[in-house]
Write an enzyme that holds these catalytic residues in place. Structure first.
Site, PDB file in Angstrom:
ATOM      1  CE  LYS A  30       7.480  -3.491  -4.718  1.00  0.00           C
ATOM      2  NZ  LYS A  30       7.154  -3.017  -3.376  1.00  0.00           N
ATOM      3  CG  ASN A  31       8.511  -5.898  -1.762  1.00  0.00           C
ATOM      4  OD1 ASN A  31       8.510  -4.815  -2.126  1.00  0.00           O
ATOM      5  ND2 ASN A  31       7.361  -6.589  -1.604  1.00  0.00           N
ATOM      6  CB  CYS A 125       0.205   3.833   1.838  1.00  0.00           C
ATOM      7  SG  CYS A 125       0.058   2.672   0.676  1.00  0.00           S
ATOM      8  NE  ARG A 130       2.217   0.017   3.818  1.00  0.00           N
ATOM      9  CZ  ARG A 130       2.776  -0.500   2.698  1.00  0.00           C
ATOM     10  NH1 ARG A 130       2.512   0.127   1.843  1.00  0.00           N
ATOM     11  NH2 ARG A 130       3.826  -1.407   2.808  1.00  0.00           N
ATOM     12  CG  ASP A 318       2.529  -7.791  -1.414  1.00  0.00           C
ATOM     13  OD1 ASP A 318       3.874  -8.024  -1.140  1.00  0.00           O
ATOM     14  OD2 ASP A 318       1.769  -7.049  -0.980  1.00  0.00           O
ATOM     15  NE  ARG A 410       5.607   2.524  -6.005  1.00  0.00           N
ATOM     16  CZ  ARG A 410       5.433   2.457  -4.729  1.00  0.00           C
ATOM     17  NH1 ARG A 410       4.220   2.867  -4.570  1.00  0.00           N
ATOM     18  NH2 ARG A 410       6.000   2.098  -3.809  1.00  0.00           N
TER      19      ARG A 410
HETATM   20  C1  EPZ Z   1       5.949  -5.399   3.045  1.00  0.00           C
HETATM   21  O1  EPZ Z   1       5.583  -3.927   3.489  1.00  0.00           O
HETATM   22  C2  EPZ Z   1       6.021  -5.140   1.656  1.00  0.00           C
HETATM   23  N1  EPZ Z   1       6.865  -3.957   1.323  1.00  0.00           N
HETATM   24  C3  EPZ Z   1       4.706  -5.153   1.289  1.00  0.00           C
HETATM   25  O2  EPZ Z   1       4.529  -4.928  -0.328  1.00  0.00           O
HETATM   26  C4  EPZ Z   1       3.639  -6.188   1.642  1.00  0.00           C
HETATM   27  O3  EPZ Z   1       2.365  -6.054   1.486  1.00  0.00           O
HETATM   28  C5  EPZ Z   1       4.082  -6.392   3.368  1.00  0.00           C
HETATM   29  O4  EPZ Z   1       5.381  -6.162   3.687  1.00  0.00           O
HETATM   30  C6  EPZ Z   1       3.232  -7.358   3.586  1.00  0.00           C
HETATM   31  O5  EPZ Z   1       3.851  -8.595   3.358  1.00  0.00           O
HETATM   32  C7  EPZ Z   1       8.196  -4.218   1.215  1.00  0.00           C
HETATM   33  O6  EPZ Z   1       8.713  -5.097   1.522  1.00  0.00           O
HETATM   34  C8  EPZ Z   1       9.062  -2.882   0.634  1.00  0.00           C
HETATM   35  P1  EPZ Z   1       4.642  -4.628   7.224  1.00  0.00           P
HETATM   36  P2  EPZ Z   1       5.877  -3.455   5.119  1.00  0.00           P
HETATM   37  O7  EPZ Z   1       5.169  -3.831   8.048  1.00  0.00           O
HETATM   38  O8  EPZ Z   1       6.982  -3.958   5.742  1.00  0.00           O
HETATM   39  C9  EPZ Z   1       1.302  -3.058  10.520  1.00  0.00           C
HETATM   40  C10 EPZ Z   1       3.894  -4.500  -2.461  1.00  0.00           C
HETATM   41  O9  EPZ Z   1       2.776  -4.547  -3.077  1.00  0.00           O
HETATM   42  N2  EPZ Z   1       2.466  -2.308  11.129  1.00  0.00           N
HETATM   43  O10 EPZ Z   1       4.597  -6.306   7.323  1.00  0.00           O
HETATM   44  O11 EPZ Z   1       5.459  -2.019   5.103  1.00  0.00           O
HETATM   45  C11 EPZ Z   1       0.945  -2.390   9.148  1.00  0.00           C
HETATM   46  O12 EPZ Z   1       0.184  -1.443   9.136  1.00  0.00           O
HETATM   47  C12 EPZ Z   1       3.977  -3.804  -1.025  1.00  0.00           C
HETATM   48  O13 EPZ Z   1       5.153  -4.850  -2.847  1.00  0.00           O
HETATM   49  C13 EPZ Z   1       2.216  -1.239  12.289  1.00  0.00           C
HETATM   50  O14 EPZ Z   1       1.248  -1.419  12.821  1.00  0.00           O
HETATM   51  O15 EPZ Z   1       4.492  -4.135   5.930  1.00  0.00           O
HETATM   52  C14 EPZ Z   1       0.324  -3.534   8.499  1.00  0.00           C
HETATM   53  O16 EPZ Z   1      -1.057  -3.798   8.839  1.00  0.00           O
HETATM   54  C15 EPZ Z   1       2.849  -3.476  -0.301  1.00  0.00           C
HETATM   55  N3  EPZ Z   1       3.466  -0.834  12.559  1.00  0.00           N
HETATM   56  C16 EPZ Z   1       1.166  -5.069   9.032  1.00  0.00           C
HETATM   57  O17 EPZ Z   1       1.825  -4.303  10.392  1.00  0.00           O
HETATM   58  C17 EPZ Z   1       4.527  -0.887  12.056  1.00  0.00           C
HETATM   59  O18 EPZ Z   1       5.598  -0.161  12.661  1.00  0.00           O
HETATM   60  C18 EPZ Z   1       1.937  -5.415   8.271  1.00  0.00           C
HETATM   61  O19 EPZ Z   1       2.832  -4.513   7.865  1.00  0.00           O
HETATM   62  C19 EPZ Z   1       4.816  -1.758  10.833  1.00  0.00           C
HETATM   63  C20 EPZ Z   1       3.668  -2.167  10.425  1.00  0.00           C
END
Ligand code: EPZ
Length: 443
Positions: A30-31, A125, A130, A318, A410
Site C-alpha cells: 500500500k505504502n 488522525c 501528523r 506499523d 484500507r
Molecule cells: C508513512 O506515514 C506511512 N504512510 C505510515 O503508514 C507509517 O506509519 C509512517 O510513514 C511511519 O513509518 C504512508 O506511507 C502512506 P511520517 P507518514 O511523515 O509519511 C512527524 C500505515 O499504517 N511529521 O514518516 O505520514 C509525524 O507526525 C500508515 O500504513 C511531522 O512532524 O509518516 C510523525 O510523528 C500509518 N511533520 C513522524 O514525523 C511532517 O511534515 C513520522 O511521520 C511530517 C511528519
C-alpha cells in the site's frame, strides 16, 4: 471516543483458538502503490503499474486522480494504466483527502507539473496529529510560495522560469511521505536538490526506481541523503510495485502467536530484517528463500520481546500493534515503546477487554503475558490496530467480533480470505447478517 452506529457496517467474526498452516501470497505494498500512483502526475505519458494491491486506499487514490482529469484503467491482473495527459484541475478536495492522508502526495507532483496546487490539509488522525509542515517547508525551500487558506494548502511557483529551484533540504524529522513529496517535486526542478535526513524506507526506494525509469536522475535513495538532478520533463514507464512488508510481517506474527508453521510468498525478506530478528528472539525458527520466508513456532510458546519503534531500517511502527498482541500471550513481560506517533495504543484497551494484561506508561506499553485471551466484541480504531485485533481473535478462546473493519480494508487485501484459506476460523459478515445471527441466537 464516539463510535457511530455500526448496524450496517461489516464485521469480522473469529472463532479461536486457531492454528494456521500452508502458504500465503503477499500483495503489493500500500505504502509504495500510493506514491507511485501519484507520480503519474509528473508526466503526460502513460505509467503502467503492476502488482497493485486491491485496497480501499488505492480506490481513493484513483478517485482523486480522476478528479484532476487523469485517465485510469484498472485491469484484472492487478495492474493499472494511468495517464495524466491533460489535467483539468490542480485542487485535491477535502472530502477525498480527509479519507486518506496520503493524498498529500499530490502536492509535490501537481506543483512541479502545473506550477500551482491546492490541496486540502489532511487534518488529524486517530494515531496522532501528523502535521505536514516538513512537506511545506521543503517545497518553500525550492522556491514555492505557500499559504494556508480555508483549510487548504495553496502553493504557487513564482520563479522567473516557472520551475522549482534545486536546494539542499534538511528534514528536521525523518518523514516518509515528506521525503517522497519533495523527491517527486525535485525531479522537474531547475538544478540539483539534496534531501538530508531523508527517510530510507523501501517504499521510498521503490518510488525512486520508478521515477528513474520515467527519466528522473535520482541517486542515494535508501540512504539518508538523496540527490535529485532536475530534468525538463519525464516520460512514461512500467513499474512493478514491491511486496507489502507490513502485510507479510502481520502474517508472520499470526503464525508465531498461534504457534503455527507457515510460508509467506512473493516477499523481499531483507525488508523485514528488524521484524524477523524480533520473531527469532521470541523463539521462532525462520528460514529465508529468495522471495519467501518460512516461520515455524509449532509446539513453542513465544517469549516476550522488547520493542522500540523507529524509522527504517529499525523496527517499524506499523508492526507495533501486532507485537503487543504477541507479547500479550507470550512467556514473561516486555515493554513496547512507540517513538513515531503520539497516540498509537488505541488497540490496548480493546486487548484488555479480551483479558490482556497491559499497563500504559506514556508512550510505553508494559505487556505481561497471560495464559490465554478470551473472545469478545471489540472495535477497530485504525488500520494496524485492527490487524492486532484480528490476530487476537485467532489466539483467543471463543468468539471475537471485530467492528468497524473498514479500517482494515484500507490496508489489507482480503485478510480474512487469506487466513481462512490457511485454516483460520474467520469470516466477514455484513452488519445486517450479524443482527440476524444475534436474533437467531436469542431464539
Ligand atoms: C508513512 O506515514 C506511512 N504512510 C505510515 O503508514 C507509517 O506509519 C509512517 O510513514 C511511519 O513509518 C504512508 O506511507 C502512506 P511520517 P507518514 O511523515 O509519511 C512527524 C500505515 O499504517 N511529521 O514518516 O505520514 C509525524 O507526525 C500508515 O500504513 C511531522 O512532524 O509518516 C510523525 O510523528 C500509518 N511533520 C513522524 O514525523 C511532517 O511534515 C513520522 O511521520 C511530517 C511528519
Amino acid at each position: 471516543m464516539f463510535f457511530p452506529c455500526t448496524i450496517n457496517v461489516d464485521k469480522i467474526i473469529i472463532n479461536g483458538p486457531c492454528k494456521i498452516t500452508g502458504s500465503v501470497k503477499i500483495s503489493g505494498a500500500k505504502n509504495a502503490a500510493l506514491p507511485l500512483i501519484f507520480a503519474s502526475l509528473l508526466t503526460e505519458e502513460p505509467l503502467r503499474l503492476t502488482n497493485i494491491p486491491h485496497l480501499q486506499d488505492v480506490t481513493t487514490a484513483m478517485s482523486l486522480l480522476g478528479r484532476l482529469g487523469v485517465k485510469l484503467e484498472l485491469n484484472e491482473q492487478l495492474s493499472i494504466n494511468v495517464q495524466a495527459k491533460a489535467l483539468s484541475s490542480c485542487r485535491a478536495p477535502y472530502e477525498l483527502v480527509k479519507t486518506m492522508r496520503a493524498s498529500i502526495l499530490v502536492l509535490g507532483p501537481l506543483l512541479a507539473r502545473l506550477g500551482e496546487a491546492e490541496v486540502s490539509l489532511p487534518g488529524g488522525c486517530a494515531i496522532g496529529t501528523r502535521p505536514v509542515n516538513l512537506h511545506i517547508k521543503g517545497l518553500e525551500e525550492m522556491g514555492a510560495r505557500i499559504v494556508i487558506e480555508e483549510g487548504y494548502i495553496k502553493a504557487r511557483i513564482e520563479t522567473p522560469s516557472g520551475r522549482l529551484q534545486g536546494a539542499r533540504i534538511f528534514m528536521d524529522m525523518v518523514s516518509v511521505t515528506g521525503t517522497e513529496n519533495i523527491m517527486m517535486a525535485a525531479t522537474l526542478a531547475e538544478g540539483t536538490t539534496i534531501i538530508e535526513n531523508a527517510a530510507r524506507e523501501p517504499e521510498v526506494t521503490d518510488l525512486a526506481v520508478c521515477l528513474n525509469a520515467m527519466g528522473a536522475k535520482i541517486s542515494g535513495a535508501g540512504t539518508s541523503e538523496i540527490t535529485i538532478e532536475g530534468v525538463e520533463q519525464l516520460h512514461g514507464a512500467t513499474h512493478h510495485v514491491i511486496a507489502d512488508r507490513i502485510e507479510a510481517g502481520t502474517f508472520l506474527v499470526a503464525a508465531a502467536a498461534t504457534r503455527s508453521k507457515i510460508r509467506v510468498r512473493q516477499v523481499i525478506p531483507h525488508h523485514l530484517d528488524a521484524v524477523l530478528k524480533k520473531l527469532e528472539e521470541a523463539g521462532a525458527v525462520i528460514e529465508l528463500g529468495d522471495d519467501y520466508i518460512d516461520l515455524d513456532m509449532q509446539g513453542r510458546k513465544p517469549r516476550a520481546v522488547t520493542i522500540d519503534t523507529a524509522p527504517y531500517p529499525a523496527f517499524p511502527t506499523d508492526m507495533q500493534a501486532q507485537f503487543i498482541l504477541l507479547n500479550s500471550v507470550a512467556d514473561g513481560s516486555a515493554t513496547v515503546t512507540e517513538n513515531i506517533f503520539e497516540n498509537r495504543f488505541m488497540h490496548v484497551q480493546e486487548l484488555q477487554r479480551m483479558g490482556a494484561n497491559i499497563e500504559l506508561k506514556g508512550h510505553t506499553a508494559v505487556v505481561h503475558g497471560v495464559e490465554h485471551l478470551n473472545g469478545a466484541p471489540v472495535m477497530a480504531t485504525d488500520l494496524r490496530a485492527s490487524a492486532g485485533l484480528v490476530l487476537a481473535g485467532l489466539v483467543a478462546k471463543g468468539e471475537t467480533v471485530i467492528d468497524r473493519i473498514y479500517h482494515i480494508d484500507r490496508g489489507y487485501d482480503c485478510i480474512e480470505e487469506k487466513l481462512s484459506q490457511m485454516g483460520g476460523e474467520i469470516q466477514r459478515v455484513s452488519g445486517r447478517q450479524y443482527q440476524q445471527m444475534l436474533a437467531a441466537a436469542a431464539g
